[in-house]
Design a protein around this motif. Structure first.
Motif, PDB file in Angstrom:
ATOM      1  N   VAL A   2       0.846  -1.189   0.000  1.00 35.16           N
ATOM      2  CA  VAL A   2       0.000   0.000   0.000  1.00 35.16           C
ATOM      3  C   VAL A   2       0.882   1.239   0.000  1.00 35.16           C
ATOM      4  O   VAL A   2       1.954   1.254   0.618  1.00 35.16           O
ATOM      5  CB  VAL A   2      -0.914   0.013   1.240  1.00 35.16           C
ATOM      6  N   GLN A   3       0.450   2.238  -0.699  1.00 35.46           N
ATOM      7  CA  GLN A   3       1.152   3.523  -0.692  1.00 35.46           C
ATOM      8  C   GLN A   3       0.182   4.641  -0.398  1.00 35.46           C
ATOM      9  O   GLN A   3      -0.953   4.633  -0.876  1.00 35.46           O
ATOM     10  CB  GLN A   3       1.819   3.789  -2.042  1.00 35.46           C
ATOM     11  N   SER A  25      -2.881   3.911  -3.043  1.00 33.18           N
ATOM     12  CA  SER A  25      -2.730   2.953  -4.134  1.00 33.18           C
ATOM     13  C   SER A  25      -2.242   1.641  -3.544  1.00 33.18           C
ATOM     14  O   SER A  25      -1.747   1.599  -2.426  1.00 33.18           O
ATOM     15  CB  SER A  25      -1.754   3.464  -5.193  1.00 33.18           C
ATOM     16  N   GLY A  26      -2.407   0.578  -4.317  1.00 31.73           N
ATOM     17  CA  GLY A  26      -1.920  -0.712  -3.863  1.00 31.73           C
ATOM     18  C   GLY A  26      -3.042  -1.678  -3.556  1.00 31.73           C
ATOM     19  O   GLY A  26      -4.185  -1.509  -3.966  1.00 31.73           O
ATOM     20  N   SER A  27      -2.697  -2.699  -2.797  1.00 27.38           N
ATOM     21  CA  SER A  27      -3.605  -3.798  -2.524  1.00 27.38           C
ATOM     22  C   SER A  27      -4.561  -3.444  -1.388  1.00 27.38           C
ATOM     23  O   SER A  27      -4.245  -3.641  -0.218  1.00 27.38           O
ATOM     24  CB  SER A  27      -2.802  -5.059  -2.176  1.00 27.38           C
ATOM     25  N   ILE A  28      -5.731  -2.940  -1.757  1.00 27.66           N
ATOM     26  CA  ILE A  28      -6.745  -2.540  -0.788  1.00 27.66           C
ATOM     27  C   ILE A  28      -8.063  -3.179  -1.179  1.00 27.66           C
ATOM     28  O   ILE A  28      -8.586  -2.904  -2.256  1.00 27.66           O
ATOM     29  CB  ILE A  28      -6.897  -1.010  -0.741  1.00 27.66           C
ATOM     30  N   CYS A  95      -1.209  11.224   6.996  1.00 23.67           N
ATOM     31  CA  CYS A  95      -2.411  10.558   6.520  1.00 23.67           C
ATOM     32  C   CYS A  95      -2.448   9.142   7.088  1.00 23.67           C
ATOM     33  O   CYS A  95      -1.409   8.465   7.156  1.00 23.67           O
ATOM     34  CB  CYS A  95      -2.396  10.515   4.994  1.00 23.67           C
ATOM     35  N   ASN A  96      -3.624   8.706   7.490  1.00 23.03           N
ATOM     36  CA  ASN A  96      -3.785   7.366   8.038  1.00 23.03           C
ATOM     37  C   ASN A  96      -4.876   6.618   7.292  1.00 23.03           C
ATOM     38  O   ASN A  96      -5.927   7.173   6.985  1.00 23.03           O
ATOM     39  CB  ASN A  96      -4.147   7.439   9.519  1.00 23.03           C
ATOM     40  N   LEU A  97      -4.603   5.358   7.009  1.00 21.30           N
ATOM     41  CA  LEU A  97      -5.545   4.500   6.293  1.00 21.30           C
ATOM     42  C   LEU A  97      -5.879   3.299   7.166  1.00 21.30           C
ATOM     43  O   LEU A  97      -4.982   2.596   7.630  1.00 21.30           O
ATOM     44  CB  LEU A  97      -4.910   4.035   4.977  1.00 21.30           C
ATOM     45  N   ASP A  98      -7.158   3.082   7.392  1.00 20.12           N
ATOM     46  CA  ASP A  98      -7.664   1.916   8.138  1.00 20.12           C
ATOM     47  C   ASP A  98      -8.369   1.024   7.105  1.00 20.12           C
ATOM     48  O   ASP A  98      -9.431   1.397   6.607  1.00 20.12           O
ATOM     49  CB  ASP A  98      -8.629   2.396   9.224  1.00 20.12           C
ATOM     50  N   TYR A  99      -7.795  -0.120   6.794  1.00 19.61           N
ATOM     51  CA  TYR A  99      -8.286  -0.869   5.636  1.00 19.61           C
ATOM     52  C   TYR A  99      -8.140  -2.372   5.807  1.00 19.61           C
ATOM     53  O   TYR A  99      -7.503  -2.853   6.735  1.00 19.61           O
ATOM     54  CB  TYR A  99      -7.489  -0.426   4.399  1.00 19.61           C
ATOM     55  N   ARG A 100      -8.758  -3.101   4.904  1.00 16.36           N
ATOM     56  CA  ARG A 100      -8.580  -4.551   4.797  1.00 16.36           C
ATOM     57  C   ARG A 100      -7.870  -4.836   3.478  1.00 16.36           C
ATOM     58  O   ARG A 100      -8.361  -4.445   2.420  1.00 16.36           O
ATOM     59  CB  ARG A 100      -9.927  -5.267   4.823  1.00 16.36           C
ATOM     60  N   PRO A 101      -6.739  -5.530   3.521  1.00 13.45           N
ATOM     61  CA  PRO A 101      -6.024  -5.806   2.277  1.00 13.45           C
ATOM     62  C   PRO A 101      -6.714  -6.848   1.402  1.00 13.45           C
ATOM     63  O   PRO A 101      -6.602  -6.802   0.174  1.00 13.45           O
ATOM     64  CB  PRO A 101      -4.656  -6.303   2.752  1.00 13.45           C
ATOM     65  N   ARG A 102      -7.412  -7.784   2.031  1.00 13.19           N
ATOM     66  CA  ARG A 102      -8.132  -8.825   1.281  1.00 13.19           C
ATOM     67  C   ARG A 102      -9.398  -9.188   2.047  1.00 13.19           C
ATOM     68  O   ARG A 102      -9.526  -8.947   3.247  1.00 13.19           O
ATOM     69  CB  ARG A 102      -7.256 -10.066   1.105  1.00 13.19           C
TER      70      ARG A 102
END
Length: 121
Positions: A2-3, A25-28, A95-102
């Motif tokens: 992730v970027q 960008s990236g695997s999100i 910047c902060n990202l709270d995410y699920r990669p898969r």
């Protein structure tokens, strides 16, 4: 991978405005929330504003009425419009990202590199 690419920091006089942007960008697989945090010299990092995928927003008391966070869900990009800036707003903004990669994986948090905001009196 992730970027997070942050932009928009700089030097501004008190009372001025700046707009920060954060592009992902990236695997999100999915995004729970994104937000901005800041860290002033000698102080702990603090939440400034965040926004959920549903559009709910949350602001630090110190920036309410002056800052506005917005989000482009299609692009997983957030912006922070900062008005009526004060010298106390000086710091590095992250910047902060709270995410699920898969699908089915636990949520993760990812930080950008930070962008400097300096407000002169």
């Amino acid at each position: 991978q992730v970027q997070l690419v942050e932009s928009g920091g700089g030097l501004v006089q008190a009372g001025g405005s700046l707009r920060l942007s954060c592009a992902t960008s990236g695997s999100i697989f999915s995004v729970n929330a994104m937000g901005w945090y800041r860290q002033a010299p000698g102080k702990q990092r603090e939440m400034v504003a965040d926004i959920t995928s549903g559009g709910s927003t949350n602001y630090a008391d110190s920036v309410k009425g002056r800052f506005a966070i917005s989000r482009d869900n299609a692009k997983n990009t957030i912006n922070l419009q900062m008005n009526s800036l004060e010298p106390e707003d000086t710091g590095v903004y992250y910047c902060n990202l709270d995410y699920r990669p898969r699908w089915g994986t636990p949520s993760l948090r990812y930080w950008g590199q930070g962008t400097q905001v300096t407000v002169s009196s």
